[in-house]
Design a protein around this motif. Structure first.
Motif, PDB file in Angstrom:
ATOM      1  N   VAL A  23       0.819  -1.205   0.000  1.00  0.00           N
ATOM      2  CA  VAL A  23       0.000   0.000   0.000  1.00  0.00           C
ATOM      3  C   VAL A  23       0.857   1.260   0.000  1.00  0.00           C
ATOM      4  O   VAL A  23       0.556   2.230  -0.703  1.00  0.00           O
ATOM      5  CB  VAL A  23      -0.959  -0.006   1.209  1.00  0.00           C
ATOM      6  CG1 VAL A  23      -1.679   1.326   1.331  1.00  0.00           C
ATOM      7  CG2 VAL A  23      -1.979  -1.120   1.060  1.00  0.00           C
ATOM      8  N   ALA A  24       1.938   1.265   0.792  1.00  0.00           N
ATOM      9  CA  ALA A  24       2.778   2.465   0.867  1.00  0.00           C
ATOM     10  C   ALA A  24       3.334   2.839  -0.506  1.00  0.00           C
ATOM     11  O   ALA A  24       3.337   4.024  -0.886  1.00  0.00           O
ATOM     12  CB  ALA A  24       3.911   2.240   1.863  1.00  0.00           C
ATOM     13  N   GLU A  25       3.792   1.855  -1.265  1.00  0.00           N
ATOM     14  CA  GLU A  25       4.316   2.144  -2.594  1.00  0.00           C
ATOM     15  C   GLU A  25       3.201   2.568  -3.542  1.00  0.00           C
ATOM     16  O   GLU A  25       3.411   3.397  -4.435  1.00  0.00           O
ATOM     17  CB  GLU A  25       5.043   0.921  -3.139  1.00  0.00           C
ATOM     18  CG  GLU A  25       6.300   0.561  -2.367  1.00  0.00           C
ATOM     19  CD  GLU A  25       7.005  -0.648  -2.955  1.00  0.00           C
ATOM     20  OE1 GLU A  25       6.815  -0.913  -4.173  1.00  0.00           O
ATOM     21  OE2 GLU A  25       7.733  -1.333  -2.214  1.00  0.00           O
ATOM     22  N   GLU A  39       2.911   6.012  -5.761  1.00  0.00           N
ATOM     23  CA  GLU A  39       2.627   6.020  -7.190  1.00  0.00           C
ATOM     24  C   GLU A  39       1.417   6.883  -7.505  1.00  0.00           C
ATOM     25  O   GLU A  39       1.411   7.640  -8.489  1.00  0.00           O
ATOM     26  CB  GLU A  39       2.407   4.591  -7.673  1.00  0.00           C
ATOM     27  CG  GLU A  39       2.252   4.453  -9.183  1.00  0.00           C
ATOM     28  CD  GLU A  39       2.153   3.004  -9.609  1.00  0.00           C
ATOM     29  OE1 GLU A  39       3.067   2.543 -10.324  1.00  0.00           O
ATOM     30  OE2 GLU A  39       1.170   2.337  -9.234  1.00  0.00           O
ATOM     31  N   MET A  40       0.369   6.774  -6.686  1.00  0.00           N
ATOM     32  CA  MET A  40      -0.828   7.589  -6.906  1.00  0.00           C
ATOM     33  C   MET A  40      -0.506   9.080  -6.826  1.00  0.00           C
ATOM     34  O   MET A  40      -1.014   9.884  -7.618  1.00  0.00           O
ATOM     35  CB  MET A  40      -1.897   7.234  -5.871  1.00  0.00           C
ATOM     36  CG  MET A  40      -2.588   5.904  -6.099  1.00  0.00           C
ATOM     37  SD  MET A  40      -3.799   5.600  -4.791  1.00  0.00           S
ATOM     38  CE  MET A  40      -4.655   4.167  -5.472  1.00  0.00           C
ATOM     39  N   ASP A  46      -2.072  15.061 -10.466  1.00  0.00           N
ATOM     40  CA  ASP A  46      -1.804  16.395 -10.986  1.00  0.00           C
ATOM     41  C   ASP A  46      -3.082  16.980 -11.576  1.00  0.00           C
ATOM     42  O   ASP A  46      -4.166  16.399 -11.477  1.00  0.00           O
ATOM     43  CB  ASP A  46      -0.693  16.344 -12.038  1.00  0.00           C
ATOM     44  CG  ASP A  46      -0.970  15.330 -13.145  1.00  0.00           C
ATOM     45  OD1 ASP A  46      -2.164  15.008 -13.375  1.00  0.00           O
ATOM     46  OD2 ASP A  46      -0.019  14.848 -13.772  1.00  0.00           O
ATOM     47  N   GLU A  47      -2.962  18.113 -12.208  1.00  0.00           N
ATOM     48  CA  GLU A  47      -4.141  18.803 -12.736  1.00  0.00           C
ATOM     49  C   GLU A  47      -4.851  17.978 -13.802  1.00  0.00           C
ATOM     50  O   GLU A  47      -6.085  17.966 -13.887  1.00  0.00           O
ATOM     51  CB  GLU A  47      -3.727  20.159 -13.318  1.00  0.00           C
ATOM     52  CG  GLU A  47      -4.894  21.000 -13.809  1.00  0.00           C
ATOM     53  CD  GLU A  47      -4.456  22.374 -14.269  1.00  0.00           C
ATOM     54  OE1 GLU A  47      -5.269  23.071 -14.893  1.00  0.00           O
ATOM     55  OE2 GLU A  47      -3.298  22.756 -13.999  1.00  0.00           O
ATOM     56  N   VAL A  77      -6.028   8.162  -2.048  1.00  0.00           N
ATOM     57  CA  VAL A  77      -4.821   8.225  -1.235  1.00  0.00           C
ATOM     58  C   VAL A  77      -5.168   8.255   0.251  1.00  0.00           C
ATOM     59  O   VAL A  77      -4.534   7.576   1.073  1.00  0.00           O
ATOM     60  CB  VAL A  77      -3.974   9.452  -1.623  1.00  0.00           C
ATOM     61  CG1 VAL A  77      -2.867   9.690  -0.601  1.00  0.00           C
ATOM     62  CG2 VAL A  77      -3.375   9.256  -3.012  1.00  0.00           C
ATOM     63  N   VAL A  78      -6.199   9.020   0.622  1.00  0.00           N
ATOM     64  CA  VAL A  78      -6.618   9.091   2.023  1.00  0.00           C
ATOM     65  C   VAL A  78      -7.007   7.701   2.531  1.00  0.00           C
ATOM     66  O   VAL A  78      -6.610   7.283   3.626  1.00  0.00           O
ATOM     67  CB  VAL A  78      -7.795  10.081   2.189  1.00  0.00           C
ATOM     68  CG1 VAL A  78      -8.397   9.953   3.591  1.00  0.00           C
ATOM     69  CG2 VAL A  78      -7.327  11.502   1.947  1.00  0.00           C
TER      70      VAL A  78
END
Length: 658
Positions: A465-467, A471-472, A477-478, A503-504
Motif C-alpha cells: 500500500v505504501a508504494e 505512485e498515486m 496532478d491537474e 490516497v486518504v
C-alpha cells in the motif's frame, strides 16, 4: 494436464485476448513470432523472448523432431493382452458446449471451450462469456443457469490439447502398433471442473466407468490395465473406494494393474496458493511477465473465485496435515519451511496446514467456502479407514464419500491379485512453501478503455500500500487528479471519485489491523540465499525465489505426495492396504534434450505432464499391457524418499494410534 497448466493457460489465453483485437481472429494458431502482431513482436524483442516463443510455437504446430517409437523397437512386445483404460489428469479432457448462453454467439454447439482452436476463438470473441461457460457455479458445483458443458468422449477427447501438442496420442499410437484399437482402449475423460461426488451425481461418471471396464473385460476375457496420470490417479482412487462399496471384490475381479503416473496422491501446493490468494508459482515466477499479467482486467479475488468454482481442483489440496507436510511447531518432514510464512508486519510467523484450513468459514474470514463443493466434498485429515476416531479429530463414517480420494483416510480395495506400479519424475525443483505479504494492491483509472492510450495494460502492478500511495501521488496532478480510481483490495475492488480520496483511504489501510487472509498475496520480492537442506538432496530446500520455496519433485507435485504412499504408506501401514496389494515404485530423472531439438523435453523427459510421453514409461506400459512385466516388479529409487518416507510413516502411525 496439471493445475499449473490451468493457471498458465488462463494467463496466456487472456494475454491473447489482450494482444489481438476482435477483428483479428485467426482460423489457426501462428507458427512463428513473425505471424504475431507487431506490438507483440516488439514486446518479445524487448525481453529477449523471440527465440523461445518461436520454439514453442513450432511445437504447437507439430514441428518437433520424430523419434523411433518404443513399439517399433526390435525387442518391443508384439501381442496385446490386457484392455487399457486411461484416466487423464486435470484439464487434459476437452470440454464441449451443448447449450450456450447467447453471448457465445452462433455455431458453438458441440465445439470445445477447453482444448482445440475453438477455445482460442471463444476467448478472443468474448473473454467474459468464455469464463461464464468454463467456471461452474461455486455453490452448486455445476454449470450456471442456461449453460451446459460436458466432457468430450472417445480417444480424441484427450489425445491432443491443440493440434501438435500431444497428450495421450503417443501411448495410443504405440498401443495401435501392437494391435490395439478403439475396442480395446477406453479413454475415460471426465468434466474436471466438478468435485468427484458431483461427477457421479450429475454425470453418473463412476457408474459409467464401471460398466465400460466390465464391457472391456467381458469382450477380451482379460482384466484391465488402468493408466492414470496426475489428478487422474486421485479420480481412480476415489473410484476404487466407491466401486468396492457398490460391488465388494470388483477391483480384484476386473483390474490387473493400476499404473499411477505422477499422481498427486496427497495433493500439492499449487492448488493451495490458488485457494488462498488466486496465485501460484506459475504466475509468481514469471519474471518480467509477472507485472504484465497483474495488469490484466481480472482482480485477485476474481481469479480466486474461478479456482474456487472448480470442484475437481479441491481434490488436489494437500492432505495429511503436518504429519505429511511438517511445520516449525511439529518438526520438518521434506523441507525446512512452513507451508505459509507471513511477513514481519503480522508477527513473522509460519503457519501449518491445520492453521490455514481452520480459517475456512471462520466468522470474518475472507475464505468463505465451507459450502462450496471445492471444499466440502473432501476429507483432508489423516483418519483410520475403519472410521474410529484418530487423535485430534472425530471419526468420519468409513462409507462417507468425502474420504474416498484421500489415501490416508480410505484404504486400498480388497484386491490381492491387483498390482500397482508408481512412476514419477524426481530431481526437479517443485513449489512447496510460500512467503506471503500483506496489503498488496493494484489500481487503475476507472475511465480507461481496454487499450488505454494505445497501451496494452489496464492495471498497475501489485505493490504494498505504501508504494501504491507514492505512485498515486505522482499521478495526482491537474490532468489526472479528478479522474475516478479503482483499487483492487480486500474484500472487493474499491472505487473513489478522485485520486485524493483514494490516497486518504490507502493511508488509512496502512494502519488497519485485520485478519491475514484478507490481504494475503505472495511476496514476489522475497528471496533467500541459504538452505538447511535436511536431506542433502541438493534441491535447495526452502530457498525462496519470487516468494516461493521449492523442494524435490517433478516440477509440479512434491516428492512426498508422489512417493510416500507407494514406498511406505501402502507397505508399512496395513490399515491402508489390508489385502497386501503389491506396489512397486520407479523414479525417473529429467534428462531433456535441447529446447531447439524438442521443447517438450524429448524421449527422456520426466516433467509432470510430459512424462506420459517418456519412452521408458511407454515401453514399461507396453510390457504391462502384454502381461510381460515381471522385470518391472522391483523398485528404482533415485531420490531420498526412503529416508523421508520413514519419518512421515512414523508420524502417521502416531496420529492413528497414539
Amino acid at each position: 494436464m496439471r493445475w499449473r497448466a490451468l493457471g498458465v493457460s488462463l494467463a496466456v489465453l487472456y494475454g491473447a485476448r489482450i494482444i489481438k483485437q476482435r477483428q483479428d481472429i485467426l482460423p489457426e494458431l501462428p507458427t512463428s513470432s513473425a505471424d504475431l502482431p507487431k506490438q507483440v513482436q516488439n514486446f518479445l524483442e524487448l525481453h529477449n523472448l523471440t527465440d523461445r516463443v518461436d520454439i514453442n510455437l513450432a511445437a504447437f504446430a507439430g514441428q518437433s523432431p520424430a523419434y523411433l517409437r518404443p513399439s517399433q523397437e526390435p525387442d518391443a512386445p508384439k501381442e496385446k493382452r490386457h484392455p487399457v483404460v486411461i484416466v487423464p489428469g486435470i484439464t487434459s479432457c476437452g470440454l464441449e458446449v451443448w447449450k450456450a448462453h447467447p453471448c457465445l454467439g452462433d455455431g458453438f454447439f458441440r465445439r470445445r471451450i477447453w482444448g482445440d482452436v475453438s477455445m482460442v476463438q471463444a476467448i478472443l470473441n468474448n473473454w467474459t462469456c468464455w469464463l461464464h461457460h468454463l467456471a461452474p457455479d461455486p455453490l452448486t458445483g455445476v454449470d450456471r443457469e442456461g449453460v451446459r458443458v460436458r466432457a468430450a468422449k472417445g480417444l480424441r477427447s484427450a489425445d491432443y490439447f491443440v493440434a501438435g501438442f500431444w497428450l495421450w496420442a503417443k501411448l495410443i499410437e504405440n498401443l495401435a502398433d501392437m494391435g490395439y484399437d478403439e475396442d480395446d482402449i477406453h479413454l475415460a475423460c471426465y468434466d474436471w471442473r466438478l468435485a468427484f461426488p458431483v461427477l457421479e451425481k450429475r454425470d453418473r461418471y463412476f457408474t459409467g466407468l464401471r460398466l465400460d471396464i466390465e464391457r472391456l473385460v467381458f469382450r477380451t476375457g482379460q482384466r484391465a490395465l488402468v493408466v492414470a496420470h496426475s489428478m487422474g490417479s486421485n479420480v481412480w482412487y476415489f473410484f476404487m473406494s466407491w466401486v468396492e462399496r457398490e460391488v465388494p471384490g470388483w477391483c480384484d475381479k476386473h483390474v490387473d494393474s493400476f499404473v499411477n503416473i505422477a499422481g498427486a496422491l496427497l495433493g500439492a501446493m499449487g492448488p493451495l496458493s490458488a485457494f488462498i490468494s488466486g496465485e501460484m508459482d506459475a504466475t509468481a515466477g514469471l519474471g518480467p511477465f509477472n507485472s504484465y499479467l497483474e495488469a490484466l482486467a481480472l482482480t485477485f479475488d476474481e481469479m480466486r473465485d474461478i479456482y474456487w468454482s472448480i470442484g475437481g481442483l479441491g481434490a488436489l489440496m494437500p492432505m495429511g496435515g503436518s504429519e505429511v507436510w511438517g511445520s516449525s511447531k511439529t518438526g520438518w518432514t521434506d523441507t525446512p519451511a512452513d507451508v505459509m510464512h507471513l511477513d514481519p508486519e503480522v508477527g513473522n510467523r509460519g503457519e501449518s496446514l491445520e492453521e490455514i484450513y481452520a480459517r475456512v468459514g471462520r466468522k470474518g474470514s475472507a475464505l468463505q467456502v465451507q459450502d462450496f463443493p471445492y471444499w466440502s466434498a473432501y476429507e483432508r485429515r489423516v483418519l483410520r479407514p475403519d472410521g474410529k476416531a484418530a487423535t485430534g479429530g472425530d471419526g468420519v463414517d468409513p462409507d462417507d464419500a468425502r474420504r474416498f480420494a484421500n489415501p490416508l483416510a480410505s484404504s486400498l480395495p480388497n484386491a490381492p491379485n491387483m498390482k500397482i506400479y508408481c512412476m514419477y519424475g524426481v530431481g526437479q525443483p517443485t513449489e512447496r512453501a510460500y512467503r506471503y505479504g500483506l496489503r498488496q494492491v493494484k489500481w487503475r483509472f476507472s475511465d480507461n478503455e481496454f487499450f488505454p492510450e494505445g497501451r496494452m495494460l489496464q492495471w498497475s502492478s501489485t505493490k504494498p500500500v505504501a508504494e501504491t500511495v507514492t505512485e498515486m501521488l505522482k499521478w495526482n496532478d491537474e490532468a489526472n487528479g479528478n479522474r475516478r480510481v479503482k483499487v483492487d483490495a480486500w474484500p472487493k475492488p474499491l472505487s473513489f471519485p478522485n485520486l485524493t480520496e483514494a490516497v486518504v483511504e490507502m493511508r488509512r489501510l496502512l494502519d488497519k489491523r485485520t485478519s491475514p487472509e484478507e490481504w494475503l498475496r505472495i511476496n514476489t520480492g522475497f528471496y533467500t540465499n541459504t538452505s538447511d537442506d535436511p536431506w542433502d538432496n541438493g534441491k535447495d530446500d526452502a530457498v525462496y525465489m519470487n516468494g516461493v520455496a521449492k523442494s524435490d519433485g517433478d516440477s509440479t507435485v512434491p516428492l512426498v505426495s508422489l512417493g510416500f504412499m507407494c514406498t511406505h504408506g501402502w507397505r508399512e501401514l496395513p490399515e491402508f492396504n489390508p489385502a497386501g496389494v503389491r506396489v512397486w515404485t520407479k523414479e525417473f530423472l529429467h534428462e531433456p534434450v535441447s529446447l531447439v531439438t524438442d521443447p517438450r523435453g524429448g524421449p527422456a523427459t520426466a516433467k509432470h505432464l510430459d512424462i506420459i510421453g517418456n519412452h521408458e514409461v511407454l515401453r514399461d506400459l507396453l510390457h504391462i499391457a502384454t502381461g510381460n512385466s515381471s522385470h518391472l516388479q522391483k523398485d528404482r529409487i533415485l531420490s531420498n524418499i526412503t529416508k523421508l518416507g520413514a519419518v512421515v510413516a512414523e508420524r502417521v502411525r502416531r496420529r492413528l494410534f497414539v
